[in-house]
Structure formats: structure tokens, C-alpha cells
Design a protein around this motif. Structure first.
Motif, PDB file in Angstrom:
ATOM      1  N   UNK A  94      47.184 105.608  46.503  1.00  0.00           N
ATOM      2  CA  UNK A  94      47.234 104.985  47.821  1.00  0.00           C
ATOM      3  C   UNK A  94      47.177 103.458  47.729  1.00  0.00           C
ATOM      4  N   UNK A  95      46.059 102.933  47.271  1.00  0.00           N
ATOM      5  CA  UNK A  95      45.879 101.485  47.232  1.00  0.00           C
ATOM      6  C   UNK A  95      44.739 101.151  46.276  1.00  0.00           C
ATOM      7  N   UNK A  96      44.615  99.846  46.004  1.00  0.00           N
ATOM      8  CA  UNK A  96      43.494  99.324  45.217  1.00  0.00           C
ATOM      9  C   UNK A  96      42.750  98.290  46.058  1.00  0.00           C
ATOM     10  N   UNK A  97      41.447  98.243  45.874  1.00  0.00           N
ATOM     11  CA  UNK A  97      40.621  97.266  46.576  1.00  0.00           C
ATOM     12  C   UNK A  97      39.843  96.452  45.548  1.00  0.00           C
ATOM     13  N   UNK A  98      39.819  95.133  45.763  1.00  0.00           N
ATOM     14  CA  UNK A  98      39.124  94.228  44.851  1.00  0.00           C
ATOM     15  C   UNK A  98      38.132  93.384  45.645  1.00  0.00           C
ATOM     16  N   UNK A  99      37.031  93.056  45.011  1.00  0.00           N
ATOM     17  CA  UNK A  99      36.004  92.272  45.701  1.00  0.00           C
ATOM     18  C   UNK A  99      35.146  91.548  44.677  1.00  0.00           C
ATOM     19  N   UNK A 100      34.591  90.405  45.126  1.00  0.00           N
ATOM     20  CA  UNK A 100      33.580  89.679  44.366  1.00  0.00           C
ATOM     21  C   UNK A 100      32.206  90.114  44.870  1.00  0.00           C
ATOM     22  N   UNK A 101      31.311  90.395  43.928  1.00  0.00           N
ATOM     23  CA  UNK A 101      29.954  90.816  44.286  1.00  0.00           C
ATOM     24  C   UNK A 101      28.943  89.838  43.695  1.00  0.00           C
ATOM     25  N   UNK A 102      27.747  89.903  44.252  1.00  0.00           N
ATOM     26  CA  UNK A 102      26.640  89.125  43.684  1.00  0.00           C
ATOM     27  C   UNK A 102      26.304  89.709  42.316  1.00  0.00           C
ATOM     28  N   UNK A 103      26.240  88.845  41.304  1.00  0.00           N
ATOM     29  CA  UNK A 103      26.175  89.353  39.928  1.00  0.00           C
ATOM     30  C   UNK A 103      24.866  90.061  39.596  1.00  0.00           C
ATOM     31  N   UNK A 111      33.039  88.400  48.633  1.00  0.00           N
ATOM     32  CA  UNK A 111      34.395  88.237  49.167  1.00  0.00           C
ATOM     33  C   UNK A 111      35.186  89.512  48.910  1.00  0.00           C
ATOM     34  N   UNK A 112      35.848  90.007  49.950  1.00  0.00           N
ATOM     35  CA  UNK A 112      36.753  91.151  49.845  1.00  0.00           C
ATOM     36  C   UNK A 112      38.195  90.660  49.916  1.00  0.00           C
ATOM     37  N   UNK A 113      39.021  91.114  49.003  1.00  0.00           N
ATOM     38  CA  UNK A 113      40.413  90.688  48.959  1.00  0.00           C
ATOM     39  C   UNK A 113      41.307  91.698  49.673  1.00  0.00           C
ATOM     40  N   UNK A 114      42.527  91.286  49.941  1.00  0.00           N
ATOM     41  CA  UNK A 114      43.496  92.148  50.607  1.00  0.00           C
ATOM     42  C   UNK A 114      43.802  93.371  49.747  1.00  0.00           C
ATOM     43  N   UNK A 115      43.969  94.516  50.401  1.00  0.00           N
ATOM     44  CA  UNK A 115      44.257  95.749  49.670  1.00  0.00           C
ATOM     45  C   UNK A 115      45.641  95.675  49.021  1.00  0.00           C
ATOM     46  N   UNK A 116      45.728  96.234  47.818  1.00  0.00           N
ATOM     47  CA  UNK A 116      47.019  96.345  47.149  1.00  0.00           C
ATOM     48  C   UNK A 116      47.646  97.691  47.482  1.00  0.00           C
ATOM     49  N   UNK A 117      48.607  97.713  48.394  1.00  0.00           N
ATOM     50  CA  UNK A 117      49.212  98.956  48.854  1.00  0.00           C
ATOM     51  C   UNK A 117      50.272  99.437  47.855  1.00  0.00           C
ATOM     52  N   UNK A 118      50.207 100.739  47.464  1.00  0.00           N
ATOM     53  CA  UNK A 118      51.150 101.297  46.493  1.00  0.00           C
ATOM     54  C   UNK A 118      51.872 102.526  47.058  1.00  0.00           C
ATOM     55  N   UNK A 119      51.095 103.543  47.484  1.00  0.00           N
ATOM     56  CA  UNK A 119      51.668 104.806  47.960  1.00  0.00           C
ATOM     57  C   UNK A 119      52.700 105.346  46.972  1.00  0.00           C
ATOM     58  N   UNK A 145      30.108  85.863  38.796  1.00  0.00           N
ATOM     59  CA  UNK A 145      30.384  86.779  39.898  1.00  0.00           C
ATOM     60  C   UNK A 145      30.675  88.167  39.343  1.00  0.00           C
ATOM     61  N   UNK A 146      30.369  89.160  40.142  1.00  0.00           N
ATOM     62  CA  UNK A 146      30.747  90.518  39.789  1.00  0.00           C
ATOM     63  C   UNK A 146      32.101  90.846  40.378  1.00  0.00           C
ATOM     64  N   UNK A 147      33.034  91.277  39.538  1.00  0.00           N
ATOM     65  CA  UNK A 147      34.370  91.659  40.002  1.00  0.00           C
ATOM     66  C   UNK A 147      34.479  93.181  39.948  1.00  0.00           C
ATOM     67  N   UNK A 148      34.805  93.775  41.091  1.00  0.00           N
ATOM     68  CA  UNK A 148      34.932  95.226  41.203  1.00  0.00           C
ATOM     69  C   UNK A 148      36.331  95.549  41.694  1.00  0.00           C
ATOM     70  N   UNK A 149      37.007  96.464  40.982  1.00  0.00           N
ATOM     71  CA  UNK A 149      38.352  96.913  41.364  1.00  0.00           C
ATOM     72  C   UNK A 149      38.325  98.435  41.438  1.00  0.00           C
ATOM     73  N   UNK A 150      38.573  98.970  42.615  1.00  0.00           N
ATOM     74  CA  UNK A 150      38.615 100.421  42.840  1.00  0.00           C
ATOM     75  C   UNK A 150      40.026 100.853  43.187  1.00  0.00           C
TER      76      UNK A 150
END
Length: 264
Positions: A94-103, A111-119, A145-150
Motif C-alpha cells: 500500500x504505502x510507506x510512512x517515515x517519521x523522525x522520533x525523539x532518540x 516530524x511525520x513525512x508524506x506517505x509514499x504511495x505504491x499500491x 534523531x530516531x528515523x522510523x520507516x514502516x
């Protein structure tokens, strides 16, 4: 009887406290100041990954981030996500979500970034490569920063899954490349101001010179007319010749003098 029960209860509590102290001593020592990193493929909102999906993660810009986990402030970060279907059913990414988290607490979003739409559909035993890019703001320079990619996906039966492909602490460095868009714009504006001041100064000087009469004007031609002097130049004739010719030439006589001479 009551005193004996109190004694047994007290001894039991002491024993439990002793066992708890031993377990705490045998456990790992946690440094509260160290960065906290959540495990890969953790459950997100109670939804975990699929055992039939294998995902990978790779930085492409900067590629050095794969080793040193360092990003540059004010620069674009790009990465690839590899998705491999090891099962017998189709997956739809479906998509990927990326965000910066407190380390030190990955539950705190910075900070939450724009979703990467794939489908994108991935058939069994097939692989797919997905790309995404995010921009690191200048305000994060010098901070960890903590970088999380789901990645969110589902199978052909409609079961939903979420896989965490990256969940680590990164360091954001200041841009020391020497080129800054703001500095370049300031230099450009400064050069334009200097050029404008030069042309204005030149125009002002030209005005002053005209007022002071320093500019040369063409003089109007003056007609002198015909002068009474002979146009023949006698300078080249010797003076003796001129004197001799003057003696030989008769002097002019008026008509009256002629009549008087004839009457005599």
C-alpha cells in the motif's frame, strides 16, 4: 497465633524482596542516557509483519548513511525498500510512512513525512523495489534523531500487515560543502546593487560635466568674405626685379593732367 502469622508474613516479604534484588542484579544494566532503539518488525498499532514477506532497506543518498548512520541537514535523503514475497499468495504494497522520533523515546514523534504511495502487487516468489525520499530540515543540524520507516501491505485475502524496515538513531550533521543557496542569493543581490550604483554614478557625472561646460561643442563656421589683399603671392619674386618693374611702369595720369599737357 496472630504473632506467629505476622512473623511468617514478614519473612515471606523479605524473601520475595531478596529474590527480586538478585533478579535485578543478574539483569542488564540500562543506561538511561543511551539512545533507545526499538526492534525491527515491531507491531504497529497491534499489527505486525507477515512471515511470508521479507523486506530490506538501503540508503542511496547519502550512501555513506548505510555505515555511519549520518544525514546532512538541508539535503535530500533517498532510500530503497526491497519487498520479497516468499508465500503462495499475492501481496499488495500500500504505502510507506517515515517519521523522525525523539532518540530517547521513539514513541514521541518530532516530524511525520508524506506517505509514499505504491499500491503495487507482488506475486508469489517475486520481488519489488520501492523508493522514497525525504528532506532533512536545517533546524535538526547537530542533533541525534530516531528515523522510523514502516511499510503497510496486505495479502490477497485482505489481511493487513505492517513491517518496520528501519528503526535506528541517526546523526544530523551541518552542511559544510561550502555552497549555500541563501549566501549565493545575497552575493547576487549585492552584485546587482553595485552595478546599479555604478550606472547611477556615471549618469550623475555626465550631468555635472554638461553643466560645467566641459563637454566640447562644435564651433559654427564664420564666412570672412573676399579680402582686398591680392591672392597672388609675390614672396618668391626677388625684390630687385619688383623694384625694376615699378620704375619702368608709368605712373597713372588723370584726364585733367592729360588735357593740360596737350594745351601746353
Amino acid at each position: 497465633m496472630i504473632g506467629r502469622r505476622l512473623l511468617v508474613l514478614t519473612l515471606g516479604l523479605l524473601a520475595l524482596g531478596f529474590v527480586h534484588c538478585e533478579d535485578a542484579a543478574d539483569g542488564e544494566i540500562v543506561d538511561e542516557g543511551a539512545p533507545v532503539t526499538a526492534p525491527i518488525d515491531e507491531e504497529v498499532g497491534g499489527i505486525g509483519p507477515s512471515s511470508d514477506a521479507a523486506l530490506s532497506f538501503l540508503f542511496t543518498q547519502p550512501s555513506s548513511a548505510n555505515v555511519n548512520r549520518e544525514l546532512v541537514a538541508g539535503k535530500l535523503v533517498k532510500y530503497l525498500i526491497g519487498f520479497q514475497n516468499r508465500g503462495e499468495k499475492d501481496f499488495i504494497v500500500k504505502f510507506s510512512e517515515s517519521s523522525f522520533r525523539y532518540h530517547q523515546d521513539f514513541n514521541y514523534h518530532i516530524q511525520n513525512f508524506t506517505l509514499g504511495q505504491y499500491n503495487r502487487r507482488v506475486a508469489p516468489k517475486e520481488e519489488a523495489t520501492l523508493d522514497y525520499g525525504l528532506f532533512v530540515a536545517d533546524q535538526f543540524a547537530g542533533r541525534p534523531l530516531g528515523l522510523v520507516v514502516n511499510v503497510h501491505y496486505e495479502d490477497s485475502e485482505g489481511r493487513y500487515f505492517v513491517s518496520t524496515v528501519f528503526n535506528e538513531t541517526v546523526s544530523v550533521l551541518e552542511d559544510d560543502s561550502g555552497f549555500n543557496h541563501e549566501t549565493y542569493f545575497l552575493y547576487l543581490v549585492f552584485a546587482g546593487l553595485l552595478a546599479g550604483a555604478f550606472f547611477l554614478g556615471q549618469h550623475y557625472l555626465n550631468k555635472l560635466t554638461r553643466k560645467a561646460g566641459m563637454t566640447k561643442k562644435r564651433s559654427a563656421p564664420v564666412e570672412t568674405g573676399t579680402s582686398g589683399r591680392s591672392e597672388v603671392d609675390f614672396e618668391w619674386i626677388p625684390r630687385d626685379v619688383i623694384k625694376a618693374s615699378e620704375k619702368k611702369s608709368p605712373k597713372p595720369v588723370s584726364p585733367r593732367q592729360r588735357k593740360a599737357q596737350k594745351a601746353e
